[in-house]
Design a protein around this motif. Structure first.
Motif, PDB file in Angstrom:
ATOM      1  N   TYR A  14       0.826  -1.213   0.000  1.00 26.72           N
ATOM      2  CA  TYR A  14       0.000   0.000   0.000  1.00 26.72           C
ATOM      3  C   TYR A  14       0.853   1.252   0.000  1.00 26.72           C
ATOM      4  CZ  TYR A  14      -3.342   3.472   1.614  1.00 26.72           C
ATOM      5  OH  TYR A  14      -4.112   4.578   1.733  1.00 26.72           O
ATOM      6  N   LEU A  15       1.920   1.255   0.820  1.00 29.36           N
ATOM      7  CA  LEU A  15       2.807   2.413   0.882  1.00 29.36           C
ATOM      8  C   LEU A  15       3.502   2.649  -0.461  1.00 29.36           C
ATOM      9  CD1 LEU A  15       4.487   2.271   4.406  1.00 29.36           C
ATOM     10  CD2 LEU A  15       3.201   4.156   3.410  1.00 29.36           C
ATOM     11  N   GLY A  16       3.984   1.527  -1.037  1.00 30.85           N
ATOM     12  CA  GLY A  16       4.636   1.651  -2.336  1.00 30.85           C
ATOM     13  C   GLY A  16       3.678   2.208  -3.374  1.00 30.85           C
ATOM     14  N   TYR A  17       2.476   1.733  -3.335  1.00 29.45           N
ATOM     15  CA  TYR A  17       1.459   2.204  -4.271  1.00 29.45           C
ATOM     16  C   TYR A  17       1.223   3.702  -4.112  1.00 29.45           C
ATOM     17  CZ  TYR A  17      -3.292   2.954  -5.973  1.00 29.45           C
ATOM     18  OH  TYR A  17      -4.399   3.458  -6.582  1.00 29.45           O
ATOM     19  N   ILE A  20       4.215   5.752  -5.519  1.00 25.85           N
ATOM     20  CA  ILE A  20       4.175   5.797  -6.982  1.00 25.85           C
ATOM     21  C   ILE A  20       3.113   6.786  -7.441  1.00 25.85           C
ATOM     22  CG2 ILE A  20       3.531   4.462  -9.014  1.00 25.85           C
ATOM     23  CD1 ILE A  20       4.885   2.028  -7.502  1.00 25.85           C
ATOM     24  N   LYS A  21       1.963   6.713  -6.786  1.00 25.08           N
ATOM     25  CA  LYS A  21       0.872   7.607  -7.166  1.00 25.08           C
ATOM     26  C   LYS A  21       1.248   9.067  -6.949  1.00 25.08           C
ATOM     27  CE  LYS A  21      -3.953   7.495  -7.320  1.00 25.08           C
ATOM     28  NZ  LYS A  21      -5.222   7.531  -6.619  1.00 25.08           N
ATOM     29  N   ALA A  22       1.948   9.339  -5.816  1.00 30.02           N
ATOM     30  CA  ALA A  22       2.354  10.711  -5.507  1.00 30.02           C
ATOM     31  C   ALA A  22       3.321  11.223  -6.572  1.00 30.02           C
ATOM     32  CB  ALA A  22       2.995  10.760  -4.129  1.00 30.02           C
ATOM     33  N   ASN A  23       4.268  10.374  -6.992  1.00 27.82           N
ATOM     34  CA  ASN A  23       5.224  10.780  -8.019  1.00 27.82           C
ATOM     35  C   ASN A  23       4.533  11.081  -9.337  1.00 27.82           C
ATOM     36  OD1 ASN A  23       7.595  10.811  -6.639  1.00 27.82           O
ATOM     37  ND2 ASN A  23       8.062   8.649  -6.991  1.00 27.82           N
ATOM     38  N   PHE A  24       3.550  10.282  -9.643  1.00 31.75           N
ATOM     39  CA  PHE A  24       2.840  10.477 -10.904  1.00 31.75           C
ATOM     40  C   PHE A  24       2.107  11.807 -10.929  1.00 31.75           C
ATOM     41  CE2 PHE A  24       3.379   6.091 -12.306  1.00 31.75           C
ATOM     42  CZ  PHE A  24       3.452   6.297 -13.661  1.00 31.75           C
TER      43      PHE A  24
END
Ligand SMILES: [Zn+2]
Length: 99
Positions: A14-17, A20-24
């Motif tokens: 969940y954290l990794g997800y 990634i979403k924040a970077n996008f």
């Protein structure tokens, strides 16, 4: 293997997800710059050329084209093209008889 490990794994995923979403969404602001539509064929589509007879400016694609010995000439209409051709023939028939 207890249920705790699965929970930790799920939390990591969940954290990794989220990362990634924040970077996008951070880099998402720049994507609008590539919005220009590609020109079909990359050809010159809207060049204005001058009618040598009436001095009107016309888009090259819509011009009446007359192929001459020294290249193509462009006119606003067939009438202008005919006039141009007629003027040429006339001057060809009287090659500077004054001199
Ligand atoms: Zn014309």
């Amino acid at each position: 293997m207890g249920p705790l490990r699965i929970l930790i794994l799920a939390a990591l995923v969940y954290l990794g997800y989220r990362l990634i979403k924040a970077n996008f969404s951070k880099s998402g602001g720049n994507e609008k710059k590539d919005d220009e539509p590609p020109r079909p064929g990359g050809a010159i589509t809207d060049v204005l050329i001058e009618d040598p007879v009436c001095r009107k400016l016309i888009p090259k694609q819509q011009a009446y084209t007359l192929e001459a010995d020294d290249g193509p000439h462009y006119f606003c209409s067939k009438e202008c093209g005919d006039k141009f051709a007629a003027d040429r023939e006339e001057s060809d028939q009287n090659p500077s008889s004054d001199q």
